[in-house]
Write an enzyme that holds these catalytic residues in place. Structure first.
Site, PDB file in Angstrom:
ATOM      1  N   SER A   1       0.791  -1.307  -0.031  1.00 35.87           N
ATOM      2  CA  SER A   1      -0.057   0.148   0.034  1.00 35.87           C
ATOM      3  C   SER A   1       1.046   1.211   0.090  1.00 35.87           C
ATOM      4  CB  SER A   1      -1.012   0.063   1.166  1.00 35.87           C
ATOM      5  OG  SER A   1      -1.569   1.420   1.480  1.00 35.87           O
TER       6      SER A   1
ATOM      7  N   TYR B   1      -2.733  -1.251  10.101  1.00 38.18           N
ATOM      8  CA  TYR B   1      -2.719  -1.462   8.852  1.00 38.18           C
ATOM      9  C   TYR B   1      -1.424  -1.065   8.274  1.00 38.18           C
ATOM     10  CZ  TYR B   1      -3.771  -0.786   3.948  1.00 38.18           C
ATOM     11  OH  TYR B   1      -4.064  -1.031   2.435  1.00 38.18           O
TER      12      TYR B   1
END
Length: 261
Positions: free
Chosen positions: A142, A155
């Site tokens: 990401s 995350y």
């Protein structure tokens, strides 16, 4: 990258980036192993891709957030006699909120799926690829992997692991014929925000197909990079964040991450 007659296993294949990978790989002649929890979605996708491309498409229902799920998936593909030539570790999820206020089981689940399952599956299928002298592994990281993200602390930390792990793996395998790539998208038009919440949405969204196209271009380069970022704003951010003072970077990221609350 010629994938005619090869077999690609995609996790989190029922929608979004996973489904886009399935379509792109099938268009290049790959047979598919589609893995996710939602059998109805997988079956519908498999039927669509068979009709569109004429490839085999196996549906395997699995919750990779459970301990031992990686080993179970390896055992099932071996039972079916399926050799995996391309592995796309796409399954993952995030949540938006402060660590102190988040269900601890939800945090543990993110670590299990985003880190443990990805590592287990990479280790499971990599040795056969190395033995054959060909193959590819794509681990979906990401844009959040490039800096800590307050309010999405776990995350972003899991995706930093994915990025670091994959780049190291690229160096380990670069003379084996196996291509390894970390793909770091930013905000993408997927169901990610249905789980993480709309407050986690930052920046302009890309389509899943555009993100996958970026990865495929990188895989087409015989001596391609170990990681790519998708989307120009994300590329610029990833390239510049390391030059900012750490405290300033955190303050800016924290403001962006809480801006939609």
């Amino acid at each position: 990258m010629d994938l005619t007659g090869r077999t690609a296993l995609i996790t989190g294949a029922s929608s979004g980036i996973g489904a886009a990978f399935a379509d792109a790989l099938a268009a290049r002649g790959a047979h598919l192993i589609l893995v996710a929890r939602r059998e109805d979605r997988l079956t519908a996708l498999a039927d669509t891709l068979r009709a569109r491309h004429g490839n085999d498409a196996h549906v395997l229902v699995a919750d990779l957030g459970l301990p031992g799920a990686g080993a179970a998936l390896l055992a099932e593909t071996r039972r079916l006699g399926l050799d995996v030539d391309v592995l796309v570790n796409n399954a993952g999820f995030g949540s938006h909120g402060d660590v102190a206020d988040t269900d601890p089981d939800r945090l543990t689940g993110q670590i299990q799926l985003n880190i443990t399952a990805l590592t287990d599956l990479t280790r499971a299928y990599l040795p056969d690829m190395v033995g054959r002298g060909r193959g590819a592994i794509v681990n979906v990281a990401s844009a959040a992997a490039y800096q800590p993200v307050p309010h999405m602390a776990v995350y972003s930390a899991t995706k930093a692991y994915v990025l670091s792990f994959t780049e190291a793996l690229w160096a380990e395998t670069r003379n084996t014929g196996v291509r390894v790539l970390a793909l770091s998208p930013g905000a993408t038009e997927t169901e990610f925000f249905d789980i993480a919440g709309e407050s986690a949405r930052v920046g302009r969204q890309q389509t899943a197909a555009a993100v996958v196209a970026r990865a495929m271009r990188a895989l087409d380069r015989p001596s391609g990079p170990g990681s790519v970022v998708s989307g120009l704003p994300n590329i610029v951010t990833a390239a510049t964040v390391g030059f900012l003072p750490r405290r300033l970077s955190l303050l800016v990221t924290e403001r962006l991450a809480r801006g939609r609350n």
